[in-house]
Design a protein around this motif. Structure first.
Motif, PDB file in Angstrom:
ATOM      1  N   UNK A 182      66.189  52.469  65.668  1.00 52.26           N
ATOM      2  CA  UNK A 182      66.544  51.471  64.631  1.00 52.26           C
ATOM      3  C   UNK A 182      65.398  50.509  64.394  1.00 52.26           C
ATOM      4  N   UNK A 183      64.722  50.140  65.488  1.00 53.04           N
ATOM      5  CA  UNK A 183      63.602  49.186  65.374  1.00 53.04           C
ATOM      6  C   UNK A 183      62.468  49.822  64.570  1.00 53.04           C
ATOM      7  N   UNK A 184      62.141  51.078  64.905  1.00 52.48           N
ATOM      8  CA  UNK A 184      61.051  51.762  64.192  1.00 52.48           C
ATOM      9  C   UNK A 184      61.418  51.920  62.720  1.00 52.48           C
ATOM     10  N   UNK A 185      62.689  52.278  62.443  1.00 48.91           N
ATOM     11  CA  UNK A 185      63.125  52.445  61.043  1.00 48.91           C
ATOM     12  C   UNK A 185      62.998  51.111  60.300  1.00 48.91           C
ATOM     13  N   UNK A 186      63.336  50.013  60.990  1.00 51.27           N
ATOM     14  CA  UNK A 186      63.238  48.699  60.353  1.00 51.27           C
ATOM     15  C   UNK A 186      61.773  48.369  60.030  1.00 51.27           C
ATOM     16  N   UNK A 187      60.875  48.688  60.974  1.00 53.38           N
ATOM     17  CA  UNK A 187      59.451  48.417  60.727  1.00 53.38           C
ATOM     18  C   UNK A 187      58.961  49.258  59.546  1.00 53.38           C
ATOM     19  N   UNK A 188      59.399  50.514  59.486  1.00 52.51           N
ATOM     20  CA  UNK A 188      58.995  51.365  58.344  1.00 52.51           C
ATOM     21  C   UNK A 188      59.452  50.753  57.025  1.00 52.51           C
ATOM     22  N   UNK A 189      60.681  50.239  57.000  1.00 48.73           N
ATOM     23  CA  UNK A 189      61.206  49.593  55.785  1.00 48.73           C
ATOM     24  C   UNK A 189      60.369  48.373  55.412  1.00 48.73           C
ATOM     25  N   UNK A 190      60.003  47.581  56.444  1.00 49.39           N
ATOM     26  CA  UNK A 190      59.239  46.357  56.180  1.00 49.39           C
ATOM     27  C   UNK A 190      57.862  46.699  55.620  1.00 49.39           C
ATOM     28  N   UNK A 191      57.240  47.735  56.180  1.00 56.33           N
ATOM     29  CA  UNK A 191      55.916  48.146  55.682  1.00 56.33           C
ATOM     30  C   UNK A 191      56.044  48.610  54.228  1.00 56.33           C
ATOM     31  N   UNK A 192      57.127  49.338  53.926  1.00 53.76           N
ATOM     32  CA  UNK A 192      57.341  49.788  52.545  1.00 53.76           C
ATOM     33  C   UNK A 192      57.518  48.582  51.611  1.00 53.76           C
ATOM     34  N   UNK A 193      57.994  47.463  52.171  1.00 50.91           N
ATOM     35  CA  UNK A 193      58.207  46.247  51.376  1.00 50.91           C
ATOM     36  C   UNK A 193      56.956  45.350  51.349  1.00 50.91           C
ATOM     37  N   UNK A 194      55.857  45.799  51.960  1.00 53.23           N
ATOM     38  CA  UNK A 194      54.614  45.018  51.872  1.00 53.23           C
ATOM     39  C   UNK A 194      54.153  44.387  53.175  1.00 53.23           C
ATOM     40  N   UNK A 195      54.886  44.593  54.283  1.00 55.40           N
ATOM     41  CA  UNK A 195      54.451  43.991  55.552  1.00 55.40           C
ATOM     42  C   UNK A 195      53.215  44.711  56.078  1.00 55.40           C
ATOM     43  N   UNK A 221      56.138  49.688  71.935  1.00 54.17           N
ATOM     44  CA  UNK A 221      54.925  49.252  71.223  1.00 54.17           C
ATOM     45  C   UNK A 221      54.172  50.453  70.668  1.00 54.17           C
ATOM     46  N   UNK A 222      54.075  51.500  71.492  1.00 56.09           N
ATOM     47  CA  UNK A 222      53.382  52.714  71.048  1.00 56.09           C
ATOM     48  C   UNK A 222      54.063  53.298  69.820  1.00 56.09           C
ATOM     49  N   UNK A 223      55.409  53.346  69.850  1.00 58.97           N
ATOM     50  CA  UNK A 223      56.134  53.939  68.720  1.00 58.97           C
ATOM     51  C   UNK A 223      55.978  53.092  67.460  1.00 58.97           C
ATOM     52  N   UNK A 224      56.026  51.780  67.631  1.00 60.29           N
ATOM     53  CA  UNK A 224      55.875  50.899  66.456  1.00 60.29           C
ATOM     54  C   UNK A 224      54.442  50.999  65.921  1.00 60.29           C
ATOM     55  N   UNK A 225      53.472  51.099  66.846  1.00 60.84           N
ATOM     56  CA  UNK A 225      52.058  51.175  66.425  1.00 60.84           C
ATOM     57  C   UNK A 225      51.794  52.429  65.592  1.00 60.84           C
ATOM     58  N   UNK A 226      52.638  53.442  65.784  1.00 59.83           N
ATOM     59  CA  UNK A 226      52.416  54.703  65.058  1.00 59.83           C
ATOM     60  C   UNK A 226      52.950  54.651  63.623  1.00 59.83           C
ATOM     61  N   UNK A 227      53.597  53.547  63.255  1.00 57.22           N
ATOM     62  CA  UNK A 227      54.126  53.447  61.882  1.00 57.22           C
ATOM     63  C   UNK A 227      52.958  53.328  60.902  1.00 57.22           C
TER      64      UNK A 227
END
Ligand code: 5AD
Ligand code: SF4
Length: 468
Positions: A182-195, A221-227
């Motif tokens: 869920x955390x990784x999916x949220x980060x992917x959404x945020x990046x798609x929104x300009x983060x 951290x490793x998984x989030x860094x791979x976004x």
């Protein structure tokens, strides 16, 4: 029916900022629209903090101001959320009877239903029951409160550490970690929104997933860094007792992990650390600093300190000053101890007088301010990578090189604020929000640096490089 409006006033930590965006997104899904001033709001929310007495006093003074607005416009509704709401519940409405809704930290997911009931004419309402809070909620897609390029993601809530001075375990409940997927999916959404940058939030991120048997924090951290598309990752807060070798290793291996760790030490005296129930000593803390610097020499280290904890002697305080000098922090958040009702330290004696607490805090701040300024000054003449968050609040300073008056603001990987201007020369392309710009530092202040945009292609991993 005309569109309704809301305003959220947030006090306190980054988790409250994240929660404010959760509230804003939930209200917007109901057709409410955010406004920048409470005067124009049909629903005014105070998102509260209970960490120190001062923060709590601020809640009641703000509520007093809102009461004045409600007298002029009786249709206005006032709500109180966050940590004070959780701890005080109905007592808030006894003290401030004009408050229409009190909702606790775990009632966030019920906010739409509570607001609907207010809209239907019910009230006053109070919901401080348990619940999943942020655990089961979708993250805030739209940045209403946070800068769009630098977003927070709460990865866990609550705390099980029970430091003797701290109200958090009572206000935010037991520690719970969110699912890594869920955390990784949220980060992917945020990046798609300009983060371009995310800060992972928890009271003690180092114990992420331990209780639930999820992946550990270093793996997260490793998984989030791979976004893809994410430039930078930060996290806060780390408890020194749980800072694992795997996390230290993450600083060696994950380039996108920023050159900064906030590692609250609280005191430099072993005797006081034991009374605080911190479960580490000053030597352990200093060893951690050494190991972090061994893998990331440029890492900036910041910390929290409490002065005047019950029983703190002049000798204990000197130990804290000595630790500060030995470690060489990039910045400190120092507070004088305040009794929080219900915590063990409330009953600890002897109390340190307000006068002594103030004197110690002043001495500590003087020491650290000089150190922070010296660090900032050492960056003058270097070129640093700055992630642009927006136009600077101080656009009045003209560029000494004759460029445009506009100033941008952003932060270095080491979390230092940099305001910079654009030179008039055409070799340097115009800056945009979300760009990672190279900036030559020209002046240093206590809380920020001032620079000029430099041509690209300097710096390593987005860090300082001593280019001429
Ligand atoms: N009094 C003073 N400071 C406190 N903090 C937490 N509880 C108290 C208290 N009762 C400080 C700690 C913590 C920071 C967020 O607030 O330093 O790390
Ligand atoms: Fe409070 Fe200690 Fe938990 Fe931090 S680790 S939130 S200081 S109890």
């Amino acid at each position: 029916m005309p569109e309704k409006t809301f305003h959220i006033h947030t006090i306190g930590c980054q988790m409250n900022v994240y929660d404010a965006d959760l509230m804003a997104n939930a209200l917007m899904a109901m057709g409410y629209r955010p406004v920048t001033e409470p005067e124009a709001a049909d629903l005014a929310i105070v998102n509260t903090c209970a960490i120190r007495e001062k923060a709590e006093q601020k809640v009641y003074s703000l509520l007093g101001r809102l009461a004045g607005l409600k007298r002029q416009r009786t249709t206005m509704r006032i709500a109180v959320g966050g940590c004070v709401a959780q701890l005080a519940g109905k007592r808030i409405q006894r003290r401030a009877p004009y408050v229409d809704l009190v909702f606790g930290t775990r009632a966030l997911e019920r906010l739409p239903e509570l607001v609907r009931r207010l809209d239907a004419g019910e009230g006053p309402l109070c919901d401080v029951a348990g619940g999943e809070g942020v655990m089961e909620m979708d993250g805030p897609r739209q940045a209403v409160v946070q800068p769009r390029v630098s977003r927070f993601v709460t990865i866990m809530q609550g705390c099980d550490n029970f430091c003797t001075y701290c109200v958090v375990p009572y206000a935010r409940g037991r520690e719970m970690s969110r699912d890594p997927g869920r955390i990784v999916a949220e980060v992917q959404d945020l990046v798609a929104d300009g983060a371009r940058e995310v800060t992972l939030l928890g009271q003690n991120v180092n114990s992420y997933g331990n209780k639930e048997g999820l992946c550990g924090f270093a793996e997260l951290l490793r998984r989030v860094a791979a976004v893809e598309g994410l430039e930078r990752i930060r996290f806060t807060t780390s408890h020194p007792k749980d800072l694992s070798p795997a996390l230290i290793d993450a600083f060696a291996c994950i380039d996108r992990l920023c050159d900064h760790i906030h590692l609250p030490v609280q005191s430099g005296s072993d005797r006081i650390l034991a009374r605080m129930n911190r479960r580490y000593g000053r030597q352990t803390y200093m060893d951690l600093v050494t190991r972090l610097r061994a893998v990331r020499p440029e890492i900036a280290i910041t910390s929290d300190i409490i002065v005047g904890f019950p029983g703190e002697t002049e000798e204990d305080f000197n130990q804290t000053l000595d630790l500060i000098k030995t470690v060489g922090f990039d910045g400190l958040f120092a507070f004088h101890y305040s009794d929080r009702p219900g915590t063990p330290a409330c009953r600890f004696t002897p109390k340190v007088t307000l006068g002594v607490k103030r004197r110690r805090l002043e001495a500590l701040n003087e020491l650290q301010n000089a150190a922070t300024l010296a660090r900032h000054r050492s960056l003058v003449g270097t070129t640093v990578a700055v992630l642009v968050e927006g136009a600077s609040k101080r656009c009045d300073q003209l560029d000494p090189h004759g460029g445009e008056a506009i100033q941008w603001t952003g932060r270095t990987s080491s979390n230092k604020i940099v305001n910079f201007s654009q030179p008039s020369s055409t070799e340097v392309p115009p800056a945009n929000v979300g760009d990672l710009c190279q900036v030559r530092i020209e002046a240093a202040f206590a809380h920020s640096l001032l620079g000029v945009r430099a041509p690209e292609a300097v710096g390593l991993k987005g860090e300082a490089c001593h280019a001429a």
